[in-house]
Design a protein around this motif. Structure first.
Motif, PDB file in Angstrom:
ATOM      1  N   ALA A  13     -10.533   2.832   8.559  1.00 32.07           N
ATOM      2  CA  ALA A  13     -11.462   2.089   7.573  1.00 32.07           C
ATOM      3  C   ALA A  13     -11.170   2.389   6.406  1.00 32.07           C
ATOM      4  O   ALA A  13     -11.194   1.604   5.830  1.00 32.07           O
ATOM      5  CB  ALA A  13     -12.718   2.210   8.570  1.00 32.07           C
ATOM      6  N   GLN A  14     -11.090   3.639   5.893  1.00 33.65           N
ATOM      7  CA  GLN A  14     -10.714   4.038   4.150  1.00 33.65           C
ATOM      8  C   GLN A  14      -9.344   3.519   4.099  1.00 33.65           C
ATOM      9  O   GLN A  14     -10.310   2.839   3.087  1.00 33.65           O
ATOM     10  CB  GLN A  14     -11.086   4.967   4.613  1.00 33.65           C
ATOM     11  CG  GLN A  14     -12.390   5.258   4.551  1.00 33.65           C
ATOM     12  CD  GLN A  14     -12.475   7.058   4.561  1.00 33.65           C
ATOM     13  OE1 GLN A  14     -11.755   8.569   5.845  1.00 33.65           O
ATOM     14  NE2 GLN A  14     -13.517   7.990   4.360  1.00 33.65           N
ATOM     15  N   VAL A  15      -8.629   3.330   4.619  1.00 35.42           N
ATOM     16  CA  VAL A  15      -7.031   2.743   4.150  1.00 35.42           C
ATOM     17  C   VAL A  15      -7.313   1.294   4.162  1.00 35.42           C
ATOM     18  O   VAL A  15      -7.107   0.390   3.584  1.00 35.42           O
ATOM     19  CB  VAL A  15      -6.025   2.854   5.731  1.00 35.42           C
ATOM     20  CG1 VAL A  15      -4.879   2.485   5.293  1.00 35.42           C
ATOM     21  CG2 VAL A  15      -6.102   4.123   5.667  1.00 35.42           C
ATOM     22  N   TRP A  16      -8.381   0.386   5.371  1.00 38.10           N
ATOM     23  CA  TRP A  16      -8.073  -0.954   5.115  1.00 38.10           C
ATOM     24  C   TRP A  16      -9.594  -1.258   3.856  1.00 38.10           C
ATOM     25  O   TRP A  16      -8.746  -2.162   3.668  1.00 38.10           O
ATOM     26  CB  TRP A  16      -8.579  -1.435   6.276  1.00 38.10           C
ATOM     27  CG  TRP A  16      -8.696  -2.751   7.025  1.00 38.10           C
ATOM     28  CD1 TRP A  16     -10.244  -3.551   6.061  1.00 38.10           C
ATOM     29  CD2 TRP A  16      -7.807  -3.552   6.885  1.00 38.10           C
ATOM     30  NE1 TRP A  16      -9.886  -4.908   6.119  1.00 38.10           N
ATOM     31  CE2 TRP A  16      -8.928  -4.925   6.951  1.00 38.10           C
ATOM     32  CE3 TRP A  16      -6.343  -3.728   7.513  1.00 38.10           C
ATOM     33  CZ2 TRP A  16      -8.359  -6.405   6.600  1.00 38.10           C
ATOM     34  CZ3 TRP A  16      -6.423  -5.099   7.371  1.00 38.10           C
ATOM     35  CH2 TRP A  16      -6.676  -6.655   7.000  1.00 38.10           C
ATOM     36  N   ALA A  17     -10.015  -0.751   3.713  1.00 36.66           N
ATOM     37  CA  ALA A  17     -10.963  -0.416   2.938  1.00 36.66           C
ATOM     38  C   ALA A  17     -10.170  -1.061   0.962  1.00 36.66           C
ATOM     39  O   ALA A  17     -10.553  -1.544   0.350  1.00 36.66           O
ATOM     40  CB  ALA A  17     -12.218   0.558   2.169  1.00 36.66           C
ATOM     41  N   LEU A  18      -8.722  -0.650   1.541  1.00 41.79           N
ATOM     42  CA  LEU A  18      -8.095  -0.923  -0.067  1.00 41.79           C
ATOM     43  C   LEU A  18      -7.199  -1.779   0.391  1.00 41.79           C
ATOM     44  O   LEU A  18      -6.785  -3.212  -0.426  1.00 41.79           O
ATOM     45  CB  LEU A  18      -7.495   0.456  -0.230  1.00 41.79           C
ATOM     46  CG  LEU A  18      -6.433   0.156  -1.552  1.00 41.79           C
ATOM     47  CD1 LEU A  18      -7.799  -0.110  -3.172  1.00 41.79           C
ATOM     48  CD2 LEU A  18      -5.804   1.475  -2.001  1.00 41.79           C
ATOM     49  N   LEU A  19      -6.494  -1.494   1.446  1.00 40.20           N
ATOM     50  CA  LEU A  19      -5.559  -2.477   2.211  1.00 40.20           C
ATOM     51  C   LEU A  19      -5.858  -4.025   2.587  1.00 40.20           C
ATOM     52  O   LEU A  19      -5.536  -5.109   1.882  1.00 40.20           O
ATOM     53  CB  LEU A  19      -4.746  -1.937   3.190  1.00 40.20           C
ATOM     54  CG  LEU A  19      -3.598  -2.887   3.768  1.00 40.20           C
ATOM     55  CD1 LEU A  19      -2.226  -2.804   2.779  1.00 40.20           C
ATOM     56  CD2 LEU A  19      -2.566  -2.182   5.064  1.00 40.20           C
ATOM     57  N   GLY A  20      -7.178  -4.031   2.412  1.00 40.40           N
ATOM     58  CA  GLY A  20      -7.648  -5.321   3.320  1.00 40.40           C
ATOM     59  C   GLY A  20      -8.525  -6.270   2.360  1.00 40.40           C
ATOM     60  O   GLY A  20      -8.913  -7.006   2.646  1.00 40.40           O
ATOM     61  N   ASP A  21      -8.641  -5.596   0.942  1.00 41.36           N
ATOM     62  CA  ASP A  21      -8.949  -6.024  -0.337  1.00 41.36           C
ATOM     63  C   ASP A  21      -7.802  -6.214  -1.464  1.00 41.36           C
ATOM     64  O   ASP A  21      -7.315  -6.227  -2.320  1.00 41.36           O
ATOM     65  CB  ASP A  21      -9.457  -5.079  -1.234  1.00 41.36           C
ATOM     66  CG  ASP A  21     -10.600  -5.415  -2.207  1.00 41.36           C
ATOM     67  OD1 ASP A  21     -10.572  -6.094  -2.599  1.00 41.36           O
ATOM     68  OD2 ASP A  21     -10.713  -4.176  -3.264  1.00 41.36           O
ATOM     69  N   PRO A  22      -7.287  -8.084  -1.476  1.00 44.20           N
ATOM     70  CA  PRO A  22      -6.600  -8.568  -1.788  1.00 44.20           C
ATOM     71  C   PRO A  22      -6.529  -8.054  -4.383  1.00 44.20           C
ATOM     72  O   PRO A  22      -5.703  -7.907  -3.971  1.00 44.20           O
ATOM     73  CB  PRO A  22      -6.289  -9.696  -1.568  1.00 44.20           C
ATOM     74  CG  PRO A  22      -7.205 -10.137  -0.350  1.00 44.20           C
ATOM     75  CD  PRO A  22      -7.563  -8.901  -0.298  1.00 44.20           C
ATOM     76  N   GLY A  23      -7.829  -8.627  -3.714  1.00 42.07           N
ATOM     77  CA  GLY A  23      -8.406  -8.785  -5.660  1.00 42.07           C
ATOM     78  C   GLY A  23      -7.982  -6.611  -6.066  1.00 42.07           C
ATOM     79  O   GLY A  23      -7.497  -6.925  -7.244  1.00 42.07           O
ATOM     80  N   SER A  24      -7.571  -5.929  -5.390  1.00 39.41           N
ATOM     81  CA  SER A  24      -7.359  -4.359  -5.641  1.00 39.41           C
ATOM     82  C   SER A  24      -6.276  -4.377  -5.530  1.00 39.41           C
ATOM     83  O   SER A  24      -5.541  -2.909  -6.363  1.00 39.41           O
ATOM     84  CB  SER A  24      -7.787  -3.508  -4.822  1.00 39.41           C
ATOM     85  OG  SER A  24      -7.291  -3.464  -3.546  1.00 39.41           O
ATOM     86  N   TYR A  25      -4.983  -4.761  -5.666  1.00 37.76           N
ATOM     87  CA  TYR A  25      -4.034  -4.493  -4.896  1.00 37.76           C
ATOM     88  C   TYR A  25      -3.009  -3.486  -7.113  1.00 37.76           C
ATOM     89  O   TYR A  25      -2.498  -3.351  -7.525  1.00 37.76           O
ATOM     90  CB  TYR A  25      -2.648  -5.953  -4.725  1.00 37.76           C
ATOM     91  CG  TYR A  25      -3.176  -5.638  -3.247  1.00 37.76           C
ATOM     92  CD1 TYR A  25      -3.485  -5.367  -2.351  1.00 37.76           C
ATOM     93  CD2 TYR A  25      -2.006  -6.115  -2.314  1.00 37.76           C
ATOM     94  CE1 TYR A  25      -3.989  -5.098  -0.885  1.00 37.76           C
ATOM     95  CE2 TYR A  25      -1.195  -5.443  -1.077  1.00 37.76           C
ATOM     96  CZ  TYR A  25      -2.837  -4.956  -0.681  1.00 37.76           C
ATOM     97  OH  TYR A  25      -2.783  -5.014   1.356  1.00 37.76           O
ATOM     98  N   ARG A  26      -3.619  -5.155  -7.999  1.00 37.13           N
ATOM     99  CA  ARG A  26      -3.298  -4.834  -9.257  1.00 37.13           C
ATOM    100  C   ARG A  26      -4.077  -3.597  -9.838  1.00 37.13           C
ATOM    101  O   ARG A  26      -3.102  -3.331 -10.564  1.00 37.13           O
ATOM    102  CB  ARG A  26      -3.921  -6.295 -10.206  1.00 37.13           C
ATOM    103  CG  ARG A  26      -5.319  -5.906 -10.193  1.00 37.13           C
ATOM    104  CD  ARG A  26      -5.574  -7.021 -11.245  1.00 37.13           C
ATOM    105  NE  ARG A  26      -6.942  -7.970  -9.911  1.00 37.13           N
ATOM    106  CZ  ARG A  26      -6.524  -8.574 -10.023  1.00 37.13           C
ATOM    107  NH1 ARG A  26      -5.546  -9.578  -9.318  1.00 37.13           N
ATOM    108  NH2 ARG A  26      -7.795  -9.415  -9.541  1.00 37.13           N
ATOM    109  N   ASP A  27      -4.314  -3.047  -9.196  1.00 42.73           N
ATOM    110  CA  ASP A  27      -4.932  -1.549  -9.621  1.00 42.73           C
ATOM    111  C   ASP A  27      -4.768  -0.298  -8.960  1.00 42.73           C
ATOM    112  O   ASP A  27      -4.126   1.211  -9.678  1.00 42.73           O
ATOM    113  CB  ASP A  27      -6.148  -1.512  -8.980  1.00 42.73           C
ATOM    114  CG  ASP A  27      -7.897  -2.382 -10.010  1.00 42.73           C
ATOM    115  OD1 ASP A  27      -7.230  -2.413 -10.953  1.00 42.73           O
ATOM    116  OD2 ASP A  27      -8.278  -2.360  -9.084  1.00 42.73           O
ATOM    117  N   TRP A  28      -3.017  -0.363  -8.036  1.00 46.70           N
ATOM    118  CA  TRP A  28      -2.602   0.712  -6.892  1.00 46.70           C
ATOM    119  C   TRP A  28      -1.873   0.378  -6.775  1.00 46.70           C
ATOM    120  O   TRP A  28      -0.398   1.301  -6.788  1.00 46.70           O
ATOM    121  CB  TRP A  28      -3.577   0.850  -6.164  1.00 46.70           C
ATOM    122  CG  TRP A  28      -3.785  -0.213  -5.157  1.00 46.70           C
ATOM    123  CD1 TRP A  28      -4.497  -0.932  -4.668  1.00 46.70           C
ATOM    124  CD2 TRP A  28      -2.950  -0.023  -3.774  1.00 46.70           C
ATOM    125  NE1 TRP A  28      -4.746  -1.594  -4.188  1.00 46.70           N
ATOM    126  CE2 TRP A  28      -3.314  -1.203  -3.287  1.00 46.70           C
ATOM    127  CE3 TRP A  28      -1.667   0.889  -3.574  1.00 46.70           C
ATOM    128  CZ2 TRP A  28      -3.356  -1.665  -2.344  1.00 46.70           C
ATOM    129  CZ3 TRP A  28      -1.523   0.254  -2.052  1.00 46.70           C
ATOM    130  CH2 TRP A  28      -1.915  -0.921  -1.771  1.00 46.70           C
TER     131      TRP A  28
END
Length: 170
Positions: A37-52
């Motif tokens: 669930a913690q990994v998905w919080a980032l992987l499943g957030d398309p808007g965050s990709y540009r940050d990491w």
């Protein structure tokens, strides 16, 4: 008559090339000290990709089956490109898949996937792509393994750093 025979032969050869187009798979794995669930919080957030994400520089669109994404990527050995894959599967904290295609089927198709498995209090991420198409006779897709590994390492570092910054890419 000779021209018709030559055209028929070329058409048959092209049909055979598409019918028997090669397949290749690239698979990478990483262990992440966080729950799925913690990994998905980032992987499943398309808007965050540009940050990491050092490989998929940005992702626009909704992670919903049948939706089209707009992904901008930069392979380590190549130029930046934009592609528009169709989302095939979204199972939060378990699996994400999309299909990218160059023009028509079997020219150069890639089914990209992320599988998250809980293990020993953490997550084993299997990140890969199944490629299919006639361009595989000319392209070595194994070169993408390094890009997948870079993305995996960045995801691992960001998730393991804690919840600070998650979701800020929106």
């Amino acid at each position: 008559m000779t021209i018709l025979l030559a055209v028929a032969l070329v058409a048959a050869l092209l049909a055979a090339a598409f019918l028997f187009a090669p397949r290749q798979e690239v698979v990478t794995k990483v262990e992440i000290d966080a729950t799925p669930a913690q990994v998905w919080a980032l992987l499943g957030d398309p808007g965050s990709y540009r940050d990491w994400n050092p490989f998929i520089l940005s992702m626009e669109g909704e992670l919903a089956e049948g939706a089209t994404l707009v992904n901008r990527m930069r392979p380590e050995t190549g130029s930046e490109m934009t592609f528009r894959p169709v989302v095939l599967k979204v199972a939060p904290a378990r699996e994400l898949r999309w299909l990218g295609r160059l023009f028509l089927p079997r020219i150069f198709d890639g089914e990209h996937y992320f599988i998250l498995d809980g293990c020993q209090g953490g997550t084993r991420l299997v990140h890969g792509e199944n490629f299919h198409g006639v361009l595989l006779w000319f392209i070595d897709v194994k070169r993408f393994a390094g890009d997948f590994d870079r993305m995996n390492a960045a995801l691992k570092a960001r998730v393991e750093a804690g919840p600070i910054g998650l979701g800020k890419g929106r």
